[in-house]
Write a protein that holds these residues in place. Structure first.
Motif, PDB file in Angstrom:
ATOM      1  N   LEU A   1       0.812  -1.213   0.000  1.00  0.00           N
ATOM      2  CA  LEU A   1       0.000   0.000   0.000  1.00  0.00           C
ATOM      3  C   LEU A   1       0.846   1.264   0.000  1.00  0.00           C
ATOM      4  O   LEU A   1       0.499   2.261  -0.645  1.00  0.00           O
ATOM      5  N   GLU A   2       1.969   1.238   0.705  1.00  0.00           N
ATOM      6  CA  GLU A   2       2.837   2.411   0.739  1.00  0.00           C
ATOM      7  C   GLU A   2       3.413   2.684  -0.647  1.00  0.00           C
ATOM      8  O   GLU A   2       3.470   3.828  -1.098  1.00  0.00           O
ATOM      9  N   MET A   3       3.829   1.622  -1.345  1.00  0.00           N
ATOM     10  CA  MET A   3       4.379   1.785  -2.689  1.00  0.00           C
ATOM     11  C   MET A   3       3.306   2.220  -3.674  1.00  0.00           C
ATOM     12  O   MET A   3       3.588   3.002  -4.601  1.00  0.00           O
ATOM     13  N   VAL A   4       2.078   1.739  -3.495  1.00  0.00           N
ATOM     14  CA  VAL A   4       0.979   2.185  -4.350  1.00  0.00           C
ATOM     15  C   VAL A   4       0.828   3.703  -4.253  1.00  0.00           C
ATOM     16  O   VAL A   4       0.669   4.398  -5.260  1.00  0.00           O
ATOM     17  N   GLY A   5       0.898   4.220  -3.031  1.00  0.00           N
ATOM     18  CA  GLY A   5       0.809   5.665  -2.835  1.00  0.00           C
ATOM     19  C   GLY A   5       1.933   6.411  -3.525  1.00  0.00           C
ATOM     20  O   GLY A   5       1.734   7.470  -4.124  1.00  0.00           O
ATOM     21  N   ILE A   6       3.137   5.858  -3.470  1.00  0.00           N
ATOM     22  CA  ILE A   6       4.295   6.491  -4.113  1.00  0.00           C
ATOM     23  C   ILE A   6       4.115   6.515  -5.632  1.00  0.00           C
ATOM     24  O   ILE A   6       4.412   7.518  -6.299  1.00  0.00           O
ATOM     25  N   ILE A   7       3.621   5.420  -6.197  1.00  0.00           N
ATOM     26  CA  ILE A   7       3.409   5.344  -7.646  1.00  0.00           C
ATOM     27  C   ILE A   7       2.378   6.378  -8.095  1.00  0.00           C
ATOM     28  O   ILE A   7       2.567   7.083  -9.087  1.00  0.00           O
ATOM     29  N   ILE A   8       1.288   6.467  -7.358  1.00  0.00           N
ATOM     30  CA  ILE A   8       0.246   7.432  -7.715  1.00  0.00           C
ATOM     31  C   ILE A   8       0.770   8.863  -7.567  1.00  0.00           C
ATOM     32  O   ILE A   8       0.500   9.736  -8.389  1.00  0.00           O
ATOM     33  N   ALA A   9       1.554   9.095  -6.516  1.00  0.00           N
ATOM     34  CA  ALA A   9       2.105  10.428  -6.269  1.00  0.00           C
ATOM     35  C   ALA A   9       3.083  10.858  -7.350  1.00  0.00           C
ATOM     36  O   ALA A   9       3.230  12.053  -7.630  1.00  0.00           O
ATOM     37  N   SER A  10       3.750   9.894  -7.980  1.00  0.00           N
ATOM     38  CA  SER A  10       4.759  10.240  -8.985  1.00  0.00           C
ATOM     39  C   SER A  10       4.172  11.011 -10.158  1.00  0.00           C
ATOM     40  O   SER A  10       4.886  11.734 -10.858  1.00  0.00           O
ATOM     41  N   TYR A  11       2.872  10.885 -10.376  1.00  0.00           N
ATOM     42  CA  TYR A  11       2.192  11.615 -11.447  1.00  0.00           C
ATOM     43  C   TYR A  11       2.293  13.123 -11.248  1.00  0.00           C
ATOM     44  O   TYR A  11       2.235  13.898 -12.220  1.00  0.00           O
ATOM     45  N   ALA A  12       2.467  13.541 -10.000  1.00  0.00           N
ATOM     46  CA  ALA A  12       2.499  14.977  -9.704  1.00  0.00           C
ATOM     47  C   ALA A  12       3.892  15.582  -9.836  1.00  0.00           C
ATOM     48  O   ALA A  12       4.022  16.807  -9.922  1.00  0.00           O
ATOM     49  N   ILE A  13       4.936  14.755  -9.852  1.00  0.00           N
ATOM     50  CA  ILE A  13       6.300  15.286  -9.825  1.00  0.00           C
ATOM     51  C   ILE A  13       6.569  16.191 -11.024  1.00  0.00           C
ATOM     52  O   ILE A  13       7.027  17.331 -10.880  1.00  0.00           O
TER      53      ILE A  13
END
Length: 404
Positions: free
Chosen positions: A63-75
Motif C-alpha cells: 500500500l505504501e508503494m501504491v501511494g508512491i506510484i500514484i504520487a509520482s504523477y504529480a512530480i
C-alpha cells in the motif's frame, strides 16, 4: 536582463485569423481538431486510472508503494508546469502540446511493459511530465478565439476535459474487465499517438502584437496574495482527489467486492457529478460569493468522505462518490476562476501555469501521505486524512474571505 517576446500577452490583445469566410471556416476546423486532440490527450492519461492501483499491487507493490506510484504523477507537473507555461509564452504552444501527447503515449506503453513497481513509478512519472503540457494545450486552444471570447474558449475546453475523464474512467474499467489491465495501457498509448497526429495538422495562430516578457513578470505573479490563497485551497482539494478518488478508493471498492467494471462506474459517478458542480458554481458564487461556494463544496466533500469510512454497500459508495464529485467540481471551478482573476489579461497564461504548478503539491502529497497511512492504520484512515485536508481548505477560505 534579456527580455523575450510574450505570445500569450499578444494573444490577449489581438484576434487570430483574418476576416475572410475561408479563414473563418479554417478556424472552426482547427478549433474542432484541437478540441478532439485534447479529448484524446485526457483519455490517454486516464483510461487506466481505475485499475492502476490494482495493477501496481499485481506487480508486488504494498500500500505504501501504491501511494508512491500514484504520487509520482504529480512530480513532473509540480516541477515543469511553470517552465512550460513560460516557454509556451516565448516560443509557442504547439511544440509543447504535441510533445505532451507523445509523452503520454510513451508513458502508457512503459506502464504496460513495466516488470515491477519501481518501473511503474518511473513510467507514471513520465505521464506526469506529459500532463504538465496541459498548460500549453489549453492556451493553444484559446488562441484560436478572439480576445473577447477567452472565457467561452476556456469553458469549452474544460467541458472537453471533463467529458474525456468521464469517458476514460467509464470505458477503462470495462476494458480491463474483459481484456485485462494491460489493454488499458496499450489503448491509452494508441489514443495518445492519434491525438499527436491530429494536433500536428492544426497550425498555431499567428501572433500580431508582441509585448516583452521578463523574469519579473513571473515573480510578480507568484507573489500575488489572491493567487497564493486560492492555490493553497486547491492544494487541499487535490490532496483529496489524488489521495482518495484516483488513489485508494479503487482499492477500498475492491475490498468491498467491486469488480473492475464496477470500480469504473464508481469513479465515473464522481466525474459526472463534477459536471453538475461545475454548472452551478457560477450561479452560487454570483449569488452568495465565492467563499460561500467554496464552503458549500467543502461540506459536500467532507460529508462524503466521513460516510465512506463506514459504508460497506457499493451502491452507497457510488452515491457518496457522486456527492464528493459534485463538491470537487464546484470548488475546482470557483478556484480556477479566482486564479485567472488574480492577474491582468496579458499574463493570465503564466498565472494559470503557476496556479497549476502550486496545486500539484496536493497531487503529490495526497497519495504520498495516504500510502503510509493506509499501510499503518488501514484504508479507512485515508478518508479521514482527506477529510482533515478539506477542513483546512475551508479554514483558509474563511480566515480571509475570497473577493467577489
Amino acid at each position: 536582463m534579456t527580455h523575450a517576446p510574450s505570445k500569450s500577452a499578444a494573444a490577449s490583445e489581438s484576434s487570430c485569423g483574418s476576416d475572410s469566410p475561408s479563414s473563418g471556416n479554417s478556424q472552426t476546423r482547427y478549433i474542432i481538431t484541437v478540441a478532439l486532440a485534447t479529448y484524446f490527450f485526457w483519455i490517454s492519461l486516464y483510461l487506466y486510472v481505475p485499475v492502476l492501483p490494482l495493477h501496481a499491487q499485481d506487480l508486488g507493490a504494498n500500500l505504501e508503494m501504491v501511494g508512491i506510484i500514484i504520487a509520482s504523477y504529480a512530480i513532473g507537473q509540480l516541477l515543469l508546469r511553470i517552465p512550460i507555461g513560460v516557454g509556451s509564452d516565448i516560443v509557442g504552444r504547439k511544440p509543447f502540446a504535441v510533445g505532451a501527447l507523445i509523452l503520454s503515449a510513451l508513458g502508457a506503453m512503459w506502464l504496460a511493459l513495466s516488470p515491477d513497481a519501481w518501473s511503474l513509478f518511473a513510467a507514471r512519472t513520465l505521464t506526469g511530465v506529459a500532463a504538465a503540457g496541459w498548460v500549453a494545450i489549453s492556451v493553444l486552444f484559446a488562441s484560436y478565439y478572439p480576445a473577447g471570447n477567452t472565457s467561452r474558449a476556456m469553458a469549452i475546453i474544460m467541458s472537453v476535459n471533463t467529458l474525456s475523464l468521464v469517458t476514460a474512467t467509464f470505458i477503462g474499467g470495462i476494458v480491463a474487465e474483459y481484456f485485462g489491465n494491460l489493454s488499458t495501457f496499450y489503448g491509452a498509448a494508441g489514443i495518445g499517438f492519434a491525438g499527436a497526429l491530429l494536433l500536428l495538422s492544426a497550425p498555431e495562430p499567428k501572433i500580431v502584437a508582441v509585448k516583452k516578457y521578463s523574469i519579473s513578470t513571473l515573480v510578480g505573479i507568484l507573489k500575488t496574495p489572491l493567487l497564493l490563497r486560492v492555490s493553497a485551497i486547491a492544494i487541499t482539494l487535490q490532496f483529496v482527489t489524488f489521495g482518495v478518488n484516483f488513489g485508494f478508493l479503487p482499492i477500498h471498492a475492491e475490498n468491498l467486492g467491486a469488480s473492475k467494471s464496477e470500480i469504473g462506474y464508481i469513479t465515473t459517478a464522481g466525474l459526472l457529478a463534477a459536471v453538475g458542480g461545475t454548472a452551478v458554481s457560477a450561479w452560487v458564487s454570483k449569488r452568495w460569493g465565492p467563499t460561500t461556494a467554496v464552503m458549500v463544496a467543502g461540506l459536500a466533500t467532507l460529508f462524503s468522505l466521513v460516510v465512506m469510512t463506514i459504508t460497506t454497500d457499493l451502491m452507497t459508495l457510488g452515491a457518496l462518490q457522486a456527492f464528493n464529485g459534485f463538491g470537487r467540481g464546484m470548488m475546482n471551478t470557483v478556484l480556477i476562476s479566482m486564479a485567472l482573476a488574480s492577474a491582468p489579461v496579458a499574463i493570465r497564461a503564466t498565472a494559470m501555469g503557476s496556479y497549476q504548478a502550486l496545486y500539484a503539491i496536493g497531487m503529490l502529497l495526497g497519495p504520498a501521505a495516504s500510502g503510509p497511512i493506509a499501510a499503518a492504520f488501514g484504508i479507512e484512515m485515508v478518508f479521514w486524512a482527506a477529510a482533515a485536508s478539506t477542513v483546512v481548505g475551508g479554514a483558509i477560505a474563511l480566515i480571509k474571505p475570497l473577493p467577489r
